[in-house]
Scaffold this motif. Sequence first.
Motif, PDB file in Angstrom:
ATOM      1  N   SER A 374     -16.218  23.566 -36.553  1.00 22.89           N
ATOM      2  CA  SER A 374     -16.001  22.738 -37.744  1.00 22.89           C
ATOM      3  C   SER A 374     -14.610  22.949 -38.325  1.00 22.89           C
ATOM      4  CB  SER A 374     -17.067  23.056 -38.800  1.00 22.89           C
ATOM      5  OG  SER A 374     -16.837  24.321 -39.394  1.00 22.89           O
ATOM      6  N   LEU A 375     -14.013  24.140 -38.106  1.00 29.92           N
ATOM      7  CA  LEU A 375     -12.682  24.446 -38.624  1.00 29.92           C
ATOM      8  C   LEU A 375     -11.570  24.050 -37.658  1.00 29.92           C
ATOM      9  CD1 LEU A 375     -13.350  28.009 -40.096  1.00 29.92           C
ATOM     10  CD2 LEU A 375     -13.100  25.883 -41.380  1.00 29.92           C
ATOM     11  N   SER A 376     -11.954  23.784 -36.401  1.00 36.35           N
ATOM     12  CA  SER A 376     -10.951  23.525 -35.367  1.00 36.35           C
ATOM     13  C   SER A 376     -10.231  22.203 -35.611  1.00 36.35           C
ATOM     14  CB  SER A 376     -11.627  23.499 -33.993  1.00 36.35           C
ATOM     15  OG  SER A 376     -10.694  23.185 -32.980  1.00 36.35           O
ATOM     16  N   SER A 377      -8.927  22.247 -35.481  1.00 32.23           N
ATOM     17  CA  SER A 377      -8.112  21.042 -35.588  1.00 32.23           C
ATOM     18  C   SER A 377      -6.770  21.328 -34.933  1.00 32.23           C
ATOM     19  CB  SER A 377      -7.919  20.644 -37.057  1.00 32.23           C
ATOM     20  OG  SER A 377      -7.048  21.555 -37.698  1.00 32.23           O
ATOM     21  N   ILE A 382      -6.890  29.061 -33.605  1.00 32.40           N
ATOM     22  CA  ILE A 382      -8.051  29.938 -33.669  1.00 32.40           C
ATOM     23  C   ILE A 382      -8.031  30.878 -32.471  1.00 32.40           C
ATOM     24  CG2 ILE A 382     -10.575  30.038 -33.631  1.00 32.40           C
ATOM     25  CD1 ILE A 382     -10.632  27.290 -34.932  1.00 32.40           C
ATOM     26  N   VAL A 383      -8.146  32.170 -32.745  1.00 30.12           N
ATOM     27  CA  VAL A 383      -8.174  33.181 -31.691  1.00 30.12           C
ATOM     28  C   VAL A 383      -9.455  33.981 -31.838  1.00 30.12           C
ATOM     29  CG1 VAL A 383      -7.012  35.163 -30.650  1.00 30.12           C
ATOM     30  CG2 VAL A 383      -5.651  33.327 -31.673  1.00 30.12           C
ATOM     31  N   MET A 393     -14.733  27.785 -24.738  1.00 25.26           N
ATOM     32  CA  MET A 393     -14.450  26.586 -25.518  1.00 25.26           C
ATOM     33  C   MET A 393     -12.953  26.313 -25.478  1.00 25.26           C
ATOM     34  SD  MET A 393     -17.374  25.600 -26.706  1.00 25.26           S
ATOM     35  CE  MET A 393     -16.780  24.393 -27.877  1.00 25.26           C
ATOM     36  N   GLU A 394     -12.590  25.103 -25.087  1.00 25.21           N
ATOM     37  CA  GLU A 394     -11.174  24.773 -24.969  1.00 25.21           C
ATOM     38  C   GLU A 394     -10.465  24.771 -26.319  1.00 25.21           C
ATOM     39  OE1 GLU A 394     -10.526  21.191 -22.851  1.00 25.21           O
ATOM     40  OE2 GLU A 394     -11.418  21.908 -20.979  1.00 25.21           O
ATOM     41  N   GLU A 395     -11.209  24.529 -27.402  1.00 24.14           N
ATOM     42  CA  GLU A 395     -10.576  24.445 -28.718  1.00 24.14           C
ATOM     43  C   GLU A 395     -10.081  25.797 -29.220  1.00 24.14           C
ATOM     44  OE1 GLU A 395     -13.547  23.316 -27.882  1.00 24.14           O
ATOM     45  OE2 GLU A 395     -14.133  21.501 -28.973  1.00 24.14           O
TER      46      GLU A 395
END
Length: 595
Positions: A374-377, A382-383, A393-395
């Motif tokens: 939900s925070l990914s953009s 993100i690490v 997860m690719e994100e």
Amino acid sequence: MPLPEKLTIENTTRLLQHCGLLDPDQATQIISSATAQEHRFFAAHQAGASRRTHPAEVVTPAEVIASFGVEIKTSPGKYLTEDVITEAIAAKVGLPYLKIDPLKLNLDIVTAHIPRPFALRHLIVAIAETNGLITVAVADPFNKAIIDDLAEARRLEIRRVLSSKSDILKILREFYGFRASVMAAESESTAAVDLGNLEQFFKLKGRHELEETDKHVVSAVDFLLQYAFDQRASDIHIEPKREKSLIRFRLDGLMHNIHAIPKLMHAPIVSRIKLLARMDLAEKRRPQDGRIKTRFSNKDIELRVSTVPVAFGEKVVIRIFDPDILLQDLDSMGFYPREMALYNSFIQRPNGIILVTGPTGSGKTTTLYSTLRSLSSPEVNIVTVEDPIEMVMEEFNQIGVQQGIGVGFDTILRNILRQDPDIIMIGEIRDRETAENAVQAALTGHLVLSTLHTNDSVSSIIRLLDLGVPPFLISATVIGIVAQRLVRKICPHCTVERELTGDERDYLQLGEKRHVVREGEGCKECRGTGYKGRTGIFEVLEMSDRLKAKIRPSVELADLAAVAGEDGLVTLRQVAIRKMLEGATTYEEVVGMTG
């Protein structure tokens, strides 16, 4: 309505109308729309008579009618499925209807009495044996002559029940396929004759023997994994015993026995799984971890494999990470509005520590991954640091801990800030070094999410103190703490009301007021358990100024809990009770999950 001699789309539709499952307009529309399907249905039958078309390719009237997705007007929200149609047909022809539960079938009974080609040709499967009476599920209610011939040829006493073609085909493919693979591999394997604790006799095999045996073991493992995916299992356990090996699945948090296979086949199956998971095949004395990625029903599924030596060999546990379960919308996970608003306020902060706590299997990973998604953009880096990586997860930029080469949580976290992260997820804070690095990351302007193994949210503060984190740093960095559990939901198909007893009200401290709750009686949809699916219960603690002021090295848990309660903390027990009173779960689940 007279009993037909065979089922067609028209007479099956009229039967459903006669039973009140269709109104006249619906029946007329289905019959007119299904003319083309009916022609193909009879053509397939005729082709099957001349070219021996496989029965699975012949579309039944129940399948055709179910494909229209017609809603039953007398039961809003329910639709004419193949099972509903089959049950109506069973009542008309005077046969018991059975929704087949694969978890209640015995592999030996299914495969021992009826040859596989015969079972596939006539779509019949043995499902039970009681005092010499064999119960078989059939897809065609008018195949009594075939069953009589089978009973006479094999000297069996047979009782028929009617089941859907889809259920029967699934059992025939999975059970016969797995059984055939195991038996073929066993018959070709001469690898070991177990002489107890003394020694083993070992015979070398030629290359062609190895390849043939491996082929069947590969098929057995494939059947096993597909069966687990079909049943929506969360874990597969392969457990060696003295004379056999047990295969068990975990479904909705509970273990179920699935198959018992010959002990001789345990090692080849384990070796196949270890090979897929890129584990050391020769190492059998130390625990190992690995992972497998596969596809099922057009979606990627991650499998995490763990082996450990036990008394009778290597035990294997395969944890299944289904993206539909692991990645959910936060709104659909079970948060109540107050807790959802609090949690959303936590994750929107630019920096600080958010902790998710609970025992193994309480859904912490789902909460963290769903939050990160939900925070990914594109604007956020993100690490994650995980041991091991749960699902790729690719994100996210995911880093796996590798203790064998000295790459632990503390080592990675000391260098991770050079990767310019905005959000850091730490798989677990388990020692002082990891806790200190998490605090430093939060102090330097990063949002840190992690897990702790504590019973509730307030206990996490005591745990951080035990790890050596100074009280002023806890107050300065921790934003909020979420404690969670998973409770089983009542099956919506067999729910009934009952009143809580006086003892039950007293135990939950509900006072003298009468409370009506719900529970499941058990039905074919829930395999007789009364439960279907799980939902989360969440205790969300905000680090208020009053609570921060209380944190000191010698603070008592009760003092912190009292302040949290005054600040409005709704405990896990209180949330679970609310779920129970709303009819989502049962008294037994409330007590079992919240102590």
